[in-house]
Scaffold this active site. Structure first.
Site, PDB file in Angstrom:
ATOM      1  N   ASP A 129      -2.943  -1.719   9.330  1.00 49.95           N
ATOM      2  CA  ASP A 129      -2.995  -1.719   7.862  1.00 49.95           C
ATOM      3  C   ASP A 129      -3.518  -3.032   7.280  1.00 49.95           C
ATOM      4  OD1 ASP A 129      -1.797   0.802   7.727  1.00 49.95           O
ATOM      5  OD2 ASP A 129       0.223  -0.042   7.624  1.00 49.95           O
ATOM      6  N   LYS A 181       0.840  -1.201   0.000  1.00 47.05           N
ATOM      7  CA  LYS A 181       0.000   0.000   0.000  1.00 47.05           C
ATOM      8  C   LYS A 181       0.871   1.246   0.000  1.00 47.05           C
ATOM      9  CE  LYS A 181       0.827   1.474   4.360  1.00 47.05           C
ATOM     10  NZ  LYS A 181       1.573   2.683   4.634  1.00 47.05           N
TER      11      LYS A 181
HETATM   12  O1  C5P Z   1      -1.121  -1.318  14.048  1.00 53.55           O
HETATM   13  P1  C5P Z   1       0.306  -1.703  13.914  1.00 53.55           P
HETATM   14  O2  C5P Z   1       0.672  -2.897  14.764  1.00 53.55           O
HETATM   15  O3  C5P Z   1       0.754  -1.857  12.507  1.00 53.55           O
HETATM   16  O4  C5P Z   1       1.135  -0.487  14.482  1.00 53.55           O
HETATM   17  C1  C5P Z   1       2.518  -0.566  14.732  1.00 53.55           C
HETATM   18  C2  C5P Z   1       2.911   0.585  15.630  1.00 53.55           C
HETATM   19  O5  C5P Z   1       2.784   1.825  14.930  1.00 53.55           O
HETATM   20  C3  C5P Z   1       2.050   0.747  16.866  1.00 53.55           C
HETATM   21  O6  C5P Z   1       2.535  -0.036  17.923  1.00 53.55           O
HETATM   22  C4  C5P Z   1       2.160   2.215  17.146  1.00 53.55           C
HETATM   23  O7  C5P Z   1       3.387   2.490  17.796  1.00 53.55           O
HETATM   24  C5  C5P Z   1       2.248   2.832  15.778  1.00 53.55           C
HETATM   25  N1  C5P Z   1       0.952   3.285  15.252  1.00 53.55           N
HETATM   26  C6  C5P Z   1       0.372   4.418  15.787  1.00 53.55           C
HETATM   27  N2  C5P Z   1      -0.815   4.867  15.294  1.00 53.55           N
HETATM   28  C7  C5P Z   1      -1.427   4.227  14.272  1.00 53.55           C
HETATM   29  C8  C5P Z   1      -0.848   3.073  13.708  1.00 53.55           C
HETATM   30  C9  C5P Z   1       0.354   2.631  14.222  1.00 53.55           C
HETATM   31  O8  C5P Z   1       0.924   5.028  16.714  1.00 53.55           O
HETATM   32  N3  C5P Z   1      -2.588   4.695  13.800  1.00 53.55           N
END
Ligand code: C5P
Length: 295
Positions: free
Chosen positions: A140, A10
């Site tokens: 994502d 993406k």
């Molecule tokens: O959701 P995901 O596990 O991919 O996110 C990885 C990290 O990115 C989270 O632990 C967080 O630190 C950060 N993140 C965030 N806000 C979001 C998506 C991700 O702070 N909307």
């Protein structure tokens, strides 16, 4: 029996980021586009869970964990648990999406694994349940299921497809060293808040098939640049050949938006000539995770 599912990388055409919520995640208003860089995930019934990674097109896979933290394995276990199944699988990831690059390659693997195992086990998971499981795996992951062009809200996991009359050609320039997404969000918090924005002009341009180069925005770019100052030169270089350039998601991949396919190929050739080791051309929007092979 085996199933192979293809899931796309993406890019974020807009990535508007607000101050952190009480759970630590940042509220997003984003417009995702799925592009034609893919991971293919092949699953087969097995006694024990395992994951292996096969590089495609020279992608450096050394940063992909092969232990229980692997997102494809976590996806498989979550689906088994959801259906109360005591089953395992061998998961083979054919990785064409650069690792830790801001292109959601790990999320693509998780989405592909959910779809592949749903078919292997004939589990018939509803769309709503698949999206809910995907959201538990990462912000994502739901978009990797849906693909196309979509608006993402919440922490990015609430995905609504949007009308898109356009076709875009991207020049995709990965870095040889990834950036950690939490580290980029952490740096974002240390920097002044970006001006509030909304993607309505971008959404209108997409619906009407109008140019969007001027409307691209990534609120994480300043944080990625702060952590990796050399990216500024790279953005300037890519934009000198492709027109518009920006960091993809949390970076450090740099994207150039070319006027058409020929310009994208020309920009790729020029960037390789200028000394960049790896440059991909990709188009979008493309489909989300889908079965491509079974036997
Ligand atoms: O959701 P995901 O596990 O991919 O996110 C990885 C990290 O990115 C989270 O632990 C967080 O630190 C950060 N993140 C965030 N806000 C979001 C998506 C991700 O702070 N909307």
């Amino acid at each position: 029996m085996t199933f192979t599912v293809r899931a796309p990388a993406k890019v974020n055409l807009a990535l508007l980021v607000g101050p952190p919520r009480t759970d630590g995640f940042h509220p997003l208003d984003t417009v995702y586009e799925a592009i034609s860089l893919y991971d293919d995930v092949r699953v087969a019934e097995a006694e024990e869970w395992s994951v292996s990674v096969v590089p495609v097109g020279g992608v450096d896979c050394s940063g992909v964990p092969l232990d229980d933290s692997n997102l494809a394995l976590r996806a498989g276990r979550l689906l088994a648990e959801h259906h109360g199944l005591d089953r395992a699988a061998a998961v083979e990831v054919h990785k064409g999406i650069p690792v830790a690059g801001g292109l959601a390659g790990g999320s693509a693997d998780a989405a592909a694994t959910l779809v592949a195992l749903d078919r292997l086990w004939d589990a018939r998971t509803s769309d709503a349940d698949l999206l809910a499981l995907a959201a538990r795996l990462g912000s994502d992951v739901p978009f990797a299921l849906v693909g196309g062009t979509a608006r993402g809200t919440g922490r990015g996991e609430l995905v609504d497809p949007v009308p898109d009359a356009g076709e875009r050609w991207w020049v995709v320039v990965p870095s040889d060293e990834g950036l950690s997404t939490p580290a980029v969000y952490g740096r974002f918090d240390d920097l002044p808040d970006p001006a509030p924005g909304d993607p309505s002009a971008l959404l209108a341009a997409l619906a009407g098939g109008a140019p969007i180069g001027e409307l691209l925005r990534n609120d994480l770019q300043a944080a990625a640049l702060d952590l990796r100052p050399a990216l500024a030169d790279r953005i300037a270089l890519v934009s000198s050949y492709a027109g518009t350039a920006l960091v993809s998601g949390s970076g450090p991949t740099v994207l150039g938006l070319a006027a058409d396919q020929d310009r994208a190929r020309e920009a790729r050739a020029a960037l390789l000539e200028a000394g960049l080791p790896v440059v991909h051309v990709a188009t979008g929007p493309v489909a989300g995770a889908h079965v491509v092979e079974w036997d």
